[in-house]
Motif scaffolding. Structure first.
Motif, short mmCIF file in Angstrom:
data_model
loop_
_atom_site.label_atom_id
_atom_site.label_comp_id
_atom_site.label_asym_id
_atom_site.label_seq_id
_atom_site.Cartn_x
_atom_site.Cartn_y
_atom_site.Cartn_z
N PRO A 63 42.30 31.16 40.11
CA PRO A 63 42.53 32.14 39.04
C PRO A 63 41.70 31.88 37.79
O PRO A 63 41.23 32.83 37.15
CB PRO A 63 44.02 32.01 38.74
N GLU A 64 41.48 30.60 37.42
CA GLU A 64 40.71 30.32 36.20
C GLU A 64 39.25 30.74 36.36
O GLU A 64 38.63 31.21 35.39
CB GLU A 64 40.81 28.84 35.82
N VAL A 65 38.72 30.66 37.58
CA VAL A 65 37.34 31.08 37.81
C VAL A 65 37.25 32.61 37.80
O VAL A 65 36.30 33.18 37.26
CB VAL A 65 36.81 30.49 39.14
N ALA A 102 34.99 34.85 35.22
CA ALA A 102 34.05 35.87 35.71
C ALA A 102 34.34 37.22 35.08
O ALA A 102 33.41 37.94 34.68
CB ALA A 102 34.11 35.95 37.23
N LYS A 103 35.62 37.57 34.96
CA LYS A 103 35.99 38.85 34.34
C LYS A 103 35.55 38.88 32.88
O LYS A 103 35.04 39.89 32.39
CB LYS A 103 37.50 39.08 34.43
#
Length: 94
Positions: free
Chosen positions: A55-57, A61-62
């Motif tokens: 989720p942190e990646v 990216a978002k």
């Protein structure tokens, strides 16, 4: 050279050869490829322990995708220079 004190027949022994130069390189024995299933199993276990989605990646990216100044002009310039400076591999196809 040190003389042998044994009573064995000296003719049966191979004569010693003294060389003044460096030792000649010995031909290396061919080594066959080896695969260790132990390391494969360890890698598979490590991969299985990692989450499929981080989720942190995804959030990073978002955030980068939403940033109109990303990537910076300097980064785009460097990527372009790298592409232009790389060899054209399609020219080798003859």
């Amino acid at each position: 050279m040190i003389s042998s004190t044994s009573s064995s027949d000296s003719a049966a022994r191979a004569p010693q050869v003294l060389t003044a130069g460096p030792a000649a390189a010995r031909p290396r024995a061919m080594r066959t490829d080896q695969v260790s299933t132990e390391s494969v199993a360890r890698l598979r276990a490590e991969l299985a322990s990692q989450p499929e989605i981080r989720p942190e990646v995804v959030e990073r990216a978002k955030a980068l995708a939403a940033d109109p100044s990303y990537p910076s002009a300097a980064i785009i310039r460097r990527v372009g220079e790298t592409i232009l400076g790389s060899p054209d591999l399609s020219e080798d196809e003859s």
